[in-house]
Structure formats: C-alpha cells, structure tokens
Design a protein around this motif. Structure first.
Motif, short mmCIF file in Angstrom:
data_model
loop_
_atom_site.label_atom_id
_atom_site.label_comp_id
_atom_site.label_asym_id
_atom_site.label_seq_id
_atom_site.Cartn_x
_atom_site.Cartn_y
_atom_site.Cartn_z
N PRO A 6 -2.96 -64.90 -42.78
CA PRO A 6 -2.89 -66.30 -41.35
C PRO A 6 -2.07 -66.91 -40.25
N LEU A 7 -2.14 -67.41 -38.99
CA LEU A 7 -1.32 -68.57 -38.12
C LEU A 7 -0.62 -69.18 -38.73
N GLU A 8 -1.51 -70.47 -39.66
CA GLU A 8 -1.50 -71.06 -39.89
C GLU A 8 -0.76 -71.42 -41.78
N GLY A 9 0.19 -71.12 -42.45
CA GLY A 9 0.70 -70.54 -43.75
C GLY A 9 0.34 -71.86 -44.43
N THR A 10 0.32 -71.18 -45.57
CA THR A 10 -0.45 -71.88 -46.66
C THR A 10 0.53 -72.63 -47.52
N SER A 11 1.28 -72.29 -47.66
CA SER A 11 2.31 -73.20 -48.21
C SER A 11 4.22 -72.76 -47.47
N PRO A 12 4.93 -74.39 -47.05
CA PRO A 12 6.47 -73.54 -46.98
C PRO A 12 6.88 -72.10 -47.68
N ARG A 13 6.56 -71.57 -48.37
CA ARG A 13 6.87 -70.49 -49.07
C ARG A 13 6.14 -69.20 -48.15
N ALA A 14 5.60 -69.69 -48.26
CA ALA A 14 4.69 -68.52 -47.06
C ALA A 14 3.52 -68.90 -45.90
N ALA A 15 5.47 -68.99 -44.85
CA ALA A 15 4.79 -69.62 -43.76
C ALA A 15 4.61 -68.33 -42.66
N PRO A 16 3.99 -68.85 -41.71
CA PRO A 16 3.73 -67.55 -40.49
C PRO A 16 4.78 -66.95 -40.38
N GLU A 17 5.01 -65.61 -39.84
CA GLU A 17 6.36 -64.94 -38.65
C GLU A 17 7.83 -64.73 -39.62
N ARG A 18 7.55 -65.12 -41.23
CA ARG A 18 8.80 -65.32 -41.77
C ARG A 18 8.90 -64.32 -43.76
N GLU A 19 10.47 -64.15 -43.27
CA GLU A 19 10.27 -63.13 -44.60
C GLU A 19 9.38 -64.15 -45.99
N LEU A 20 8.36 -63.43 -47.01
CA LEU A 20 8.35 -64.05 -47.77
C LEU A 20 9.17 -63.58 -49.41
N ASP A 21 9.72 -64.23 -50.42
CA ASP A 21 10.11 -63.83 -51.55
C ASP A 21 9.53 -63.68 -52.60
N ARG A 22 9.88 -63.75 -53.37
CA ARG A 22 8.86 -62.67 -54.15
C ARG A 22 8.13 -64.09 -55.42
N ASP A 23 8.53 -65.53 -55.07
CA ASP A 23 7.12 -66.68 -55.42
C ASP A 23 6.82 -67.19 -54.45
N GLY A 24 6.84 -66.30 -52.93
CA GLY A 24 6.04 -66.66 -51.46
C GLY A 24 4.82 -65.72 -52.24
N LEU A 25 5.23 -64.60 -52.57
CA LEU A 25 4.66 -63.96 -52.05
C LEU A 25 3.31 -63.27 -53.03
N ALA A 26 3.40 -64.36 -54.51
CA ALA A 26 2.81 -65.15 -55.56
C ALA A 26 1.56 -66.28 -55.55
N GLU A 27 2.36 -66.49 -54.68
CA GLU A 27 1.47 -67.60 -54.29
C GLU A 27 0.18 -67.92 -52.96
N LEU A 28 1.34 -66.69 -52.09
CA LEU A 28 -0.07 -66.15 -51.46
C LEU A 28 -1.33 -65.78 -52.43
N TYR A 29 -0.74 -64.46 -53.06
CA TYR A 29 -1.49 -63.56 -54.01
C TYR A 29 -2.47 -64.55 -55.08
N ALA A 30 -1.94 -65.70 -55.20
CA ALA A 30 -2.44 -66.63 -56.77
C ALA A 30 -3.79 -65.48 -57.15
N HIS A 31 -4.27 -65.50 -58.35
CA HIS A 31 -5.39 -65.01 -59.05
C HIS A 31 -6.06 -66.00 -59.90
N PRO A 32 -6.84 -66.63 -59.13
CA PRO A 32 -8.15 -67.38 -59.93
C PRO A 32 -8.81 -66.77 -61.56
N GLU A 33 -8.86 -67.50 -62.43
CA GLU A 33 -9.95 -67.39 -62.88
C GLU A 33 -10.88 -67.43 -62.54
N GLY A 34 -11.51 -65.88 -63.09
CA GLY A 34 -13.22 -65.49 -62.87
C GLY A 34 -13.51 -64.58 -61.65
N VAL A 35 -11.96 -64.09 -61.56
CA VAL A 35 -11.87 -63.08 -59.99
C VAL A 35 -11.89 -62.11 -60.32
#
Length: 256
Positions: A6-35
């Motif tokens: 999305p155009l608005e980043g979900t967090s500082p690590r997962a900011a738009p138009e920026r490189e994502l490190d491993r932690d940023g990817l993990a935050e973006l793809y977080a897997h909640p319980e029951g999903v």
C-alpha cells in the motif's frame, strides 16, 4: 525487495518505495492465529508448473518469501500429489529461525501435514527421512492397516479425518486446530486449494508472479472449486523484486 503497495506504509520498517529487510518482510507478512494462508507461484500467463513442477517457475524473491512464510506458520499443509511431484522433505531450519519461532511461542520447526485419500506415500521418501520433526499424515479415506502401520513406522503421526467428502476440508483444518496448529500455510496443490476454497476456509493468498510465459497445457493454481461462483480478492500488499511481483490478497470479506 521494495514495497510498492500500500501507499501508506504499515510501519517504519515496511515503508513504501523502500527496501525491505528480513524484519520488514516478517512484519508485512505477519501470520495471525486462525488464518489459513495459501502460497503459490505462477507465470504471467497463469501456469502453475513447468513440466509438472513449480520449480521451473522463476519468480525473483519467491524463495525468500517462501522460506519466511514457512517460518511464520504453525504448520505447512500440502496434498499428497504435490508431495510426490515436488519431492517434499521437512522444513529447513536454522538456529536463528528456531529462536524467532520460540519467541513467538511456536514450536522450533513447523511440521509438514499431508492430506491423502489412500495413504500412498513412500515411507522411504525425504518427507520421512529428511526432516527435523515428524510429519502429519491426514487420511481422508479408507486406508489399509498395513499402509497405516508403514507410515507410523516411518515416524508419521497418522490422523483419520475421513467422513463426508463435503466436510473433508473442515475436518482437515479442525484436526490441525486440535493440535494447536492454527496458523496454516497451504502450499497446494490446486485440488487441495480448491477444496479449501469451496469450504470457505481460505483467508489469504500469497501469489508470486514469475516474469515468464509458459503456454502449453499447464494447470492453474486452483482446481475443482466451483460452488459459490467467483471469489473476490482484495489486494493487501505488493512487493517488487527485479522483474517479479510478490502479491498478497485477502480472500472475500472486507478490504484490508
């Protein structure tokens, strides 16, 4: 890898138009319980495999996300046909991965759970011999005792989930939940995806788009689903890496 949407980043690590490190990817793809999340790779023209296996589809960044999704899941669910075609083995691990999983309250290594009607799995295959944890074999049909014994003897936990074919998908998900495995990552194949979709059990689709055209008679990522008509998908995120796109959708329901 670069977050495109999305155009608005979900967090500082997962900011738009920026490189994502491993932690940023993990935050973006977080897997909640029951999903229940489904992960596939496909070519730009929709092919799910090249010469019968998905490894022929080269989507830049797919292997990174593939490993991350496995790390975040409680269990990896797959159909027996895919196990045989793709030569499945246990999930790869490392001290770092195990530590991160323990910190989230998960077991050190996610098991592979195989859905099979006849139990036709080779006890000498890497699924049983090259794994850090015992696989689950989820039997959905009548299976001879000699087959059950062979699978159990190879180290598998054999679970009966048979019954009404229309409730098989619910029974599979229920059997996993009974074992505390509620963050489910399904890696196919298309028939299993279709059954879960028909049962209304799929919450999210992660689709790696390979920048290639396959042609031929290759199948699509979902097969057999038909009840209920087309399912709407709502785009949750887009990550770009070289010429490939890593797409994440929510299935049905409200937009993310």
């Amino acid at each position: 890898m670069r977050l495109v949407w999305p155009l608005e980043g979900t967090s500082p690590r997962a900011a738009p138009e920026r490189e994502l490190d491993r932690d940023g990817l993990a935050e973006l793809y977080a897997h909640p319980e029951g999903v229940l999340r489904v992960n596939f790779v496909a070519s730009a023209d929709g092919a799910v495999a090249v010469e019968g296996v998905s490894s022929g589809l080269e989507a830049p960044g797919d292997r990174t996300v593939f490993g991350l999704l496995r790390e975040l899941a409680d269990v990896i669910l797959v159909g027996a046909g895919s196990v045989r075609a793709e030569g499945y083995r246990g999930a790869r691990t490392s001290p770092g991965r195990e530590a991160r999983r323990r910190a989230r309250g998960q077991s050190p290594v996610p098991p592979i759970a195989v859905v099979t009607t006849r139990g036709d799995l080779d006890p000498a295959s890497p699924l049983f011999t090259d794994t850090a944890v015992a696989p689950l074999v989820l039997l959905t049909g009548a299976t001879p005792d000699i087959v059950r014994s062979a699978l159990a003897g190879a180290g598998a936990e054999v679970v009966d989930v048979g019954g009404d074919p229309g409730s098989t998908a619910d029974a599979v998900v229920g059997a996993l939940a009974d074992r505390g495995l509620t963050r489910v990552l399904c890696e196919g194949g298309p028939a299993l995806f279709g059954a879960l979709l028909d049962a209304g059990r799929v919450d999210e689709l992660c689709l790696s788009l390979a920048p290639q055209l396959e042609g031929g008679a290759a199948g699509r990522i979902v097969a057999g689903a038909g009840s209920g008509g087309p399912r709407p998908l709502h785009l949750a995120s887009v990550v770009a890496h070289d010429d490939g796109l890593l797409l994440r959708y929510q299935v049905g329901g409200a937009r993310p």
